[in-house]
Scaffold this active site. Sequence first.
Site, short mmCIF file in Angstrom:
data_model
loop_
_atom_site.label_atom_id
_atom_site.label_comp_id
_atom_site.label_asym_id
_atom_site.label_seq_id
_atom_site.Cartn_x
_atom_site.Cartn_y
_atom_site.Cartn_z
N GLU A 130 18.73 6.53 19.29
CA GLU A 130 19.99 6.29 20.00
C GLU A 130 19.61 5.94 21.43
OE1 GLU A 130 23.02 6.30 18.80
OE2 GLU A 130 22.86 7.41 16.91
N THR A 146 16.70 14.89 23.46
CA THR A 146 17.96 14.43 24.04
C THR A 146 17.80 13.98 25.50
OG1 THR A 146 18.56 16.73 24.49
CG2 THR A 146 19.48 15.74 22.52
N ALA A 147 18.79 13.20 25.93
CA ALA A 147 18.79 12.61 27.27
C ALA A 147 19.58 13.51 28.22
CB ALA A 147 19.44 11.23 27.21
N PHE A 148 19.45 13.26 29.53
CA PHE A 148 20.09 14.15 30.50
C PHE A 148 21.61 14.02 30.50
CE2 PHE A 148 20.28 10.35 33.14
CZ PHE A 148 21.46 10.53 33.83
N GLY A 152 7.86 16.34 23.78
CA GLY A 152 8.49 15.37 22.86
C GLY A 152 7.42 14.69 22.02
N CYS A 184 25.87 6.25 28.02
CA CYS A 184 25.23 5.14 27.29
C CYS A 184 26.27 4.08 26.96
CB CYS A 184 24.56 5.66 26.03
SG CYS A 184 25.66 6.64 25.01
#
Length: 515
Positions: free
Chosen positions: A272, A168-170, A234, A306
Amino acid sequence: MSTVKFPALTLPDIADLRDRARAALRSVGADPVLGDLDAPGLPASTPITGEILFRVAESTPADAEAAIAQAAQAFTVWRSTPAPVRGALVGRLGELLTEHKSALADLVTIEVGKIGSEALGEVQEMIDVCQFAVGLSRQLYGKTIASERPGHRLMETWHPLGVVGVITAFNFPVAVWAWNTAVALVCGDTVVWKPSELTPLTAIACQALLARAAAEVGAPAEVSRLLLGGRDLGEVLVDDPRVALLSATGSVRMGREVGPRVARRFGRSLLELGGNNAAVVTPAADLDLAVRGIVFAAAGTAGQRCTTLRRLIAHRSVADTLVERIATAYRSLPVGDPFSSDTLVGPLIHETAYRSMVGALEQAAADGGEVLGGERHASPEACYYVSPALVRMPAQTAVVHDETFAPLLYVLTYDTLDEAIALNNAVPQGLSSAIFTTDVREAERFLAADGSDCGIANVNIGTSGAEIGGAFGGEKQTGGGRESGSDSWKAYMRRATNTVNYSSELPLAQGVQFG
Ligand code: NAD
């Protein structure tokens, strides 16, 4: 871009933020060893002051191997657990998230700098997707299809896939985990989560609540594993063939590295990635509504969603009025401490984000853009508070094609709707889009096959703030993945086509005769 003399920001003290983070972690039952600043380990920082809060134990690639092995072992039990029983785990998780909503939101604010209301909204999104997944646990259905052969039944069944790696992103440190984990768990998969290295505390808190829910309902603890650290972890998930699905959220750069590597081992990936979202405002728009929608979508979350609105495509007849009204609204947006109830725009995540905003504004100005706003507020050196920027561009130059992850809205003008749609679709990303109009023909044209090419196309709503009930994701360089609602669950399962012959004959399909 200069630092201008806004009133000096009043920011919380790092000691207060540490206390608040500790209290939140304690209240969710997480008891990580919070190391001193000079101890080894992963730094847990806050963009509110730009300082390190604590250091936490960092996972190693060997830990990642072990986590995958444990999740793979748990899968052998979990896949045969009835789906509604799996749903009970997610239901309990949803209850615990509700109970600890404000502590979790505090951690989101501390680690990401989201204002209180948006941090609570992010936690609510986790609760919503848990409720959705509980319902889904009783609705995992396949089709029965008419067979061409007498005495035969043709059907599809859906089975759990295996270990799902979640990267996942921050900027959505907890909601994206929940989109994946709640759905994967009811589908019978187990999960190994590698959150952003920038947000370890929120991850520790969520993992603690899931572990508690698992213990309470008697599910194996290993249905969910957490890895704290950087991209090297990752990469272990990317390359390990036991990871049946890799769901990766982040930049296009990351997806470009991850997608082909997973494909090389014939794994599945769900990507994503970045967006470059536009809103078209036509002469028939309700401008009051459009301005409100645009300001939230472009400046909310300090431009770090996003789905943030990055391009405004305004009809020539309304462009001046719109720019003036948005610029006025921007000037009145309180920038500062995200814990203050007055603040609407919190900090950028780090210096790199600020530098990329400065670089994009300089390039846009060099391309003939007229820049309004975008100033850095006077604050301690290590934190980055900026006013949202509006840039009137003479044309869609290369810089407009990039996603700059900051509150930077380019304004372009158009004369015909065809031209507006072409501008909307001209960028390499394809996440979210919107049209503001009261003309049903314009609205329907935007949603048609020759309209917006994005995964999300809205009418009279900004580009951000999706509900969990729909499938979320985008096209082109956004990666093509779909998560959360609708039938996104199918990405987390494998489909088997079954033909059952309950007759005493053996007719072959297509009338083939064999002996
Ligand atoms: P990022 O790409 O820097 O990092 C995202 C995650 O990927 C992190 O956990 C990171 O450690 C990991 N990672 C990076 N390179 C990797 C590699 N080679 N192999 C394996 N893992 C790797 O993104 P970020 O700065 O954290 O987040 C911002 C970006 O994420 C923006 O581009 C934003 O649009 C995008 N985003 C997309 C969505 C969506 O649903 N489409 C949602 C949120 C954020």
